[in-house]
Design an enzyme around this catalytic site. Structure first.
Site, PDB file in Angstrom:
ATOM      1  N   CYS A 247       0.808  -1.214   0.000  1.00 46.02           N
ATOM      2  CA  CYS A 247       0.000   0.000   0.000  1.00 46.02           C
ATOM      3  C   CYS A 247       0.842   1.266   0.000  1.00 46.02           C
ATOM      4  CB  CYS A 247      -0.954  -0.003   1.195  1.00 46.02           C
ATOM      5  SG  CYS A 247      -0.142  -0.058   2.804  1.00 46.02           S
TER       6      CYS A 247
ATOM      7  N   HIS B 271      -2.010   0.595   7.086  1.00 43.50           N
ATOM      8  CA  HIS B 271      -2.382   0.938   5.716  1.00 43.50           C
ATOM      9  C   HIS B 271      -1.979   2.376   5.417  1.00 43.50           C
ATOM     10  CE1 HIS B 271      -4.407   0.262   1.979  1.00 43.50           C
ATOM     11  NE2 HIS B 271      -5.318   1.212   2.172  1.00 43.50           N
TER      12      HIS B 271
ATOM     13  N   ASP C  71      -7.810   5.960  -2.478  1.00 40.51           N
ATOM     14  CA  ASP C  71      -7.004   4.796  -2.098  1.00 40.51           C
ATOM     15  C   ASP C  71      -6.685   3.974  -3.341  1.00 40.51           C
ATOM     16  OD1 ASP C  71      -5.714   2.709  -0.908  1.00 40.51           O
ATOM     17  OD2 ASP C  71      -7.316   2.208   0.507  1.00 40.51           O
TER      18      ASP C  71
END
Length: 672
Positions: free
Chosen positions: A417, A461, A477
């Site tokens: 991520c 994250h 995202d």
């Protein structure tokens, strides 16, 4: 003198207590301190068995020097909780080694209680509490044995007495726990052992977050007052990173410079948040991080906690590092508008990039932005790039060089991520669009028993926030495009194909969530631990006042003291009435029971024993009436007199008189 000697029973229990209270600390002590403890314990056992004498002066000096000098060497300091606990343990074992009389034993018992208490400086879980309760029972057993001269004949009876004493103290303990004014517990002091359990850090380089995914350590728990939001909406906002040096993203110190102030009044930038309903109220129990930042769903309202502030990038932080579990109530609005108007100064700071490095990524951004007719179109095109081209979500990304963005976007295209969020923000800034990286956690495991979400380190994250004209900061995202299962179902689902979830923790129960019975058992245990943390470990002054006001109305110190005294003396009164209502009875021995059965059998023959009549006289009078039973009567009487009046040491005499009475009763029935 014998009255000052330590009973062997007590000494054995004190040795057991020594091992019980020191054992949990072994993993924290330098090995040479553990060696000193073992040596002292072994020497004490040899003294107990009569094989060795007490150590001489120079031997004791050697133990003291070896123990005390080893503490600063092992911990690299003499200051702090861990060295202090180690020093207390050394003093404890050395005092046990030189213990000779009851006065010394009393000091050892007192030290043992203190050593037992120190374990709660490090852990306050249910298993640790149960274990330390056992340790306290062993210490109390040693104390009881120290004051019982004959208890060495039955060590288990001493243990039972200690259990009874501690059991009787439970009602008063509960009253004091619930009603006594709360103060900060001893385990709130800073501990060196918490360093390294920080979780999310204040910087982000390629590979940093993927390291956290190998840990199943708890980050925090969130208990919701109503239904918890859907999994995909659980974005736990923590840090905002807006400085990039070509490799690493860090915080902008200017954003936090003016924010460390009291939160009695909200800072002026809090007015730039427009809350649009869809709010959720919850409570967070944050594990120690040794850092200042806090976590909350976006967008949080400033909680009414004196130590919590809202920084200029609209995240929450504590003015002091979180060195203990921090519990705070919070309200978040999942629909919001954030900072619609951005000044030229902040627009510049959120679009800065290093002049050198990553040329291909910069050219790509500028070309695609020029082909787009709006900022939103460019954002959609960039997100589509991650989905259409062969980008791969993996916990095992390749190492990147100095031009990390170029290498990731054009060469490897394999990342976690932080790779996707960092490159996305870079492409936004390269096109002149204000953007920043947000670090925190996403998701968590919902526990229906307690209606809370457990967020662990592998839920760490990173995502992006982009500023759009007349809309403000909006969350994007890119990981949701590459690996949508990560956002919908969690990390385990996203990396299922490469089987890399917690691969370094094969014994973690979280790896076996496909076993429903095991998962259900784990959730039940987790819920029990959560209630323990909330109502026992986390029983703060605020919790105490809230609980009492829920049942008794407004509570002040005077009313609290009156309630505590009333409950205290009520319990004492009940215990006193119970004690006085019990008649003191001396248990009848087996010999007495057998002789009474003999007297009852004789009375059935028509001969009652007279008041004050001796056993021999009674037997003579009865045998004159029944001469055929004389031998059996005299045998019973002889055994009884021998046991009761001559103090016969024969342990089998109880069995002999029982058999003699049985023989007499059989023949007396025949005589009738």
């Amino acid at each position: 003198m014998s009255q000052y000697q330590i009973p062997r029973n007590s000494l054995v229990w004190l040795l057991v207590a020594q091992a019980a209270v020191i054992l949990p600390h072994v993993t924290r002590l330098p090995w040479w301190i553990t060696l000193v403890c073992l040596a002292c314990g072994l020497w004490r056992v040899m003294i107990y068995q009569g094989r060795w004498n007490y150590p001489g002066r120079w031997t004791k000096v050697m133990f003291v020097v070896f123990g005390i000098v080893g503490i600063p060497i092992g911990f690299q300091t003499m200051y702090g909780v861990e060295p202090a606990v180690a020093l207390l343990i050394v003093a404890f074992v050395l005092k046990l080694l030189e213990m000779k009389d009851k006065r010394d034993a009393g000091i050892v018992v007192l030290l043992a209680y203190f050593v037992a208490l120190t374990e709660f400086l490090f852990l306050q879980t249910i298993p640790v509490t149960l274990y330390m309760l056992f340790a306290v029972v062993t210490i109390t057993t040693g104390l009881v044995g120290l004051n019982q001269t004959q208890s060495h004949l039955n060590p288990l009876l001493t243990f039972k007495t200690a259990l009874m004493l501690l059991g009787q103290s439970i009602p008063l303990m509960l009253i004091l726990f619930v009603l006594f004014p709360r103060i900060s517990p001893l385990w709130t002091v800073p501990l060196q052992t918490d360093v390294g359990r920080t979780g999310v850090t204040d910087s982000m380089s390629p590979g940093d977050i993927s390291l956290l995914t190998q840990s199943d350590g708890l980050a925090f728990k969130a208990t919701f007052k109503a239904d918890a939001p859907k999994y995909h909406a659980l974005y736990w906002r923590g840090l905002v990173l807006s400085e990039f040096d070509g490799t690493t993203w860090t915080q902008d110190k200017l954003l936090t410079r003016d924010a460390w102030r009291s939160n009695k009044a909200a800072p002026e930038w809090a007015s730039d948040v427009e809350y649009q309903g869809d709010s959720v109220e919850y409570e967070i129990m944050l594990e120690p991080t040794q850092q200042n930042w806090l976590f909350a769903l976006a967008m949080p309202e400033l909680p009414k906690v004196s130590d919590v502030v809202m920084l200029h990038d609209f995240r929450l932080a504590s003015q002091s590092p979180v060195r203990q579990r921090l519990r705070y109530d919070i309200k978040s609005n999942l629909n919001y508008s954030l900072e619609r108007n951005l000044s030229d100064f902040w627009r510049y700071r959120y679009t800065r990039l290093p002049e050198q490095g990553n040329p291909r990524a910069k050219v790509l951004a500028q070309e695609r932005f020029s082909d787009s007719n709006s900022t939103r179109a460019y954002i959609r095109q960039t997100l589509r790039m991650y989905g259409l081209e062969d980008f791969t979500y993996t916990l095992k990304p390749p190492l990147l060089g100095n031009d990390s963005m170029d290498e990731f976007l054009f060469d490897s295209r394999r990342g976690f991520c932080e790779h996707f969020a960092g490159s996305f923000v870079f492409l936004m800034r390269a096109a002149g669009i204000p953007a920043r990286v947000v670090l925190g956690y996403h998701g968590g495991e919902y526990n229906p028993t307690g209606n809370f979400v457990s967020v662990r380190q592998f839920d760490a994250h990173a995502w992006a926030e982009v500023w759009i004209e007349d809309a403000g900061w909006i969350r994007f995202d890119p990981t949701s495009v590459v690996a949508p299962e990560r956002i919908e179902r969690g990390l385990e689902a996203a990396v299922e194909s490469e089987n890399s979830f917690l691969e370094n923790s094969p014994l973690s129960l979280l790896k076996y969530r496909q076993l429903l019975w095991l998962t259900d058992l784990r959730l039940q245990i987790d819920a029990l631990g959560h209630y323990w943390d909330t109502w026992v470990v986390g029983y703060t002054p605020e919790t105490q006042v809230g609980l009492l006001e829920q049942y008794f109305g407004k509570v002040d110190r005077k009313k609290l003291g009156s309630m505590m005294l009333a409950a205290f003396f009520t319990v004492l009164g009940i215990v006193g009435l119970f004690i006085f209502s019990i008649r003191t009875r001396t248990p009848m021995s087996a010999i007495d029971k057998s002789y009474l059965r003999f007297c009852l059998a004789v009375s059935r023959l028509g001969i009652e024993r007279r008041v004050g009549e001796g056993a021999n006289d009674f037997a003579e009078r009865a045998s004159e009436r029944f001469p055929e039973l004389r031998a059996e009567m005299l045998m019973v009487t002889q055994l009884f007199v021998e046991a009761e009046y001559k103090g016969s040491p024969d342990p089998s005499i109880a069995r002999k008189i029982k058999r003699a009475v049985r023989t007499f009763r059989r023949k007396s029935l025949a005589a009738l």
